[in-house]
Design an enzyme around this catalytic site. Sequence first.
Site, PDB file in Angstrom:
ATOM      1  N   ARG A   1       0.853  -1.207   0.000  1.00  0.00           N
ATOM      2  CA  ARG A   1       0.000   0.000   0.000  1.00  0.00           C
ATOM      3  C   ARG A   1       0.882   1.248   0.000  1.00  0.00           C
ATOM      4  NH1 ARG A   1      -0.788   4.776   2.219  1.00  0.00           N
ATOM      5  NH2 ARG A   1      -0.569   3.959   4.329  1.00  0.00           N
ATOM      6  N   ASP A   2       1.532   1.540   1.109  1.00  0.00           N
ATOM      7  CA  ASP A   2       2.322   2.769   1.202  1.00  0.00           C
ATOM      8  C   ASP A   2       3.505   2.731   0.233  1.00  0.00           C
ATOM      9  OD1 ASP A   2       2.773   5.275   2.183  1.00  0.00           O
ATOM     10  OD2 ASP A   2       3.125   4.679   4.255  1.00  0.00           O
TER      11      ASP A   2
ATOM     12  N   HIS B   1       3.909   4.782  12.927  1.00  0.00           N
ATOM     13  CA  HIS B   1       4.170   4.672  11.492  1.00  0.00           C
ATOM     14  C   HIS B   1       5.223   5.719  11.140  1.00  0.00           C
ATOM     15  CE1 HIS B   1       2.486   4.254   7.209  1.00  0.00           C
ATOM     16  NE2 HIS B   1       3.121   5.395   7.119  1.00  0.00           N
TER      17      HIS B   1
ATOM     18  N   HIS C   1       8.369   7.256   8.730  1.00  0.00           N
ATOM     19  CA  HIS C   1       9.086   7.294   7.454  1.00  0.00           C
ATOM     20  C   HIS C   1      10.521   7.678   7.760  1.00  0.00           C
ATOM     21  CE1 HIS C   1       5.940   7.020   4.169  1.00  0.00           C
ATOM     22  NE2 HIS C   1       5.239   6.907   5.284  1.00  0.00           N
TER      23      HIS C   1
ATOM     24  N   CYS D   1       8.136  10.160  -1.042  1.00  0.00           N
ATOM     25  CA  CYS D   1       7.448  11.289  -0.432  1.00  0.00           C
ATOM     26  C   CYS D   1       7.346  12.377  -1.479  1.00  0.00           C
ATOM     27  CB  CYS D   1       8.231  11.774   0.785  1.00  0.00           C
ATOM     28  SG  CYS D   1       7.587  13.344   1.388  1.00  0.00           S
TER      29      CYS D   1
ATOM     30  N   ASN E   1       9.069   4.414   4.004  1.00  0.00           N
ATOM     31  CA  ASN E   1       8.832   4.018   5.397  1.00  0.00           C
ATOM     32  C   ASN E   1      10.099   3.411   5.977  1.00  0.00           C
ATOM     33  OD1 ASN E   1       6.365   3.579   3.635  1.00  0.00           O
ATOM     34  ND2 ASN E   1       5.438   3.534   5.659  1.00  0.00           N
TER      35      ASN E   1
END
Length: 314
Positions: free
Chosen positions: A21-22, A213, A215, A246, A255
Site C-alpha cells: 500500500r504505502d 508509522h 518514514h 514522499c 517508510n
Amino acid sequence: MTSNSSLKPHKRIYIQEVVTRDGFQAESAFIPSEEKIALLDRLSQAGYAKIEVSSFTSPKAIPMLADAEAVMQGITRVPGVEYTVLIPNLKGAERAIAVGVDEFNLVMSVSEAHNQANLKMGREDSFKALSSVIDLAHANQIAVNISLSTSFGCPMSGITPLSELMHWIDRFSAKGIRGITICDTTGMANPAQVQAVCEHVQVKHPDLQWTLHFHNTRGMGLANSLAAINSGIDRFDASLGGLGGCPYAPGATGNICTEELVHMLDLMGFNTHMKIDLLLECSKDLQKIVGRALPSQLLMAGKVDRVYESLRQL
Ligand code: COA
Ligand code: ZN
C-alpha cells in the site's frame, strides 16, 4: 533510558507490513495484480501481525491500487494474520465490505493543509465523512483503525502541536474505534518528540491499540522506533526494503525498512515472531519487481552474523 524502560528482552513487538500500500502507491510503473498477490502470499508466511494489502481509494487518484478488489480476493489469507486496507471515504468502505477485510484503516491528516492536499477536503468534513464510515464498519463487525497523517509535523504547516493531535485522538476515540496509528508521514519526528508524544497518548487512552508509522525521510526512523518502544509502544508499520517515497521530498526514502527494524529488534532480544531470512529473500525479489535497488542497508550488507572467508571480500 529511564529506569522503567520498556526496552526489555523477550517483549513482544507486533510488525505490520505496508509495502503493497504505502510502498507501491509511490511507484509510477503499474505492478500487475498477480505479482502483488504472489508477494503478499509469501509475506503472509513471514510472521506479521497485520498486513495492509491495498487501499480502496479513487483509481484516478492512485491508479497503482485500482486493483484492490482483485488483490484482496486473490491472496491466500493465513490464520493469525490480520488483513487491513486503507479507506478514504464511504465509497471505499462499501467496496471493501464487498470483498471482506479484517480491518478498516481510515485516514485523515492532523494538519488542515495536508488534509486538503491529500483528501481534497477540510478536517471537519473528513471527520463527518469518516464518522459514517465508522458506523458502517461497526454495523458489519469490522474493526476500525484511524491513521492520523502528519501527527508530528507537516511539510506545509511545520511542527504539529500535541494539542492538535490530541484533539483528533479524543474525538475519534469517543467513536469506539479499536486503534490509532500515529503517522510521521514525511519523516519530521525526532526521538525526544516521539517519546513525549507516545507517553502522553498512552496515558490519556490506555485502551486503544497504538501503532507508530515512521518514514525514514531524514534518517531518524529506527531511532524513533526505539524511542516509541521505550515509552511502551509495541506495534509498528514498516515497508519491505524501505520502499516508498514522499511527494514533498524528491528522492527521499520511504517508510522504515521492515527487515532493518526486525533485524535490530531481534538482536536486542525482542520477540518479533518474524522470519528474517524470508524477509530478506522477499526484499531481494522486490528489487526485481520495481526494477531498481531498494534503500535497505541490511539487504546490501547482510545480517550481522554473515561470515566472510577473508577481509578481501569486504
Ligand atoms: N473508490 C472508487 N472511486 C472513488 C472513490 C473510492 N474510494 N472515491 C471517489 N471515487 C470516484 C467517484 O466515484 C468519482 O468518479 P467519477 O468521476 O467517475 O464520477 C471520482 O472518484 C471523484 O469523486 P469525488 O468524491 O469528487 O472524490 P475526489 O476526486 O475529491 O477524491 C478521494 C477524493 C479522497 C477519494 C481521492 O482524492 C483519493 O482517493 N485520494 C487518495 C488518498 C490517499 O490514499 N493518499 C495516500 C494515503 S495517506
Ligand atoms: Zn506512510
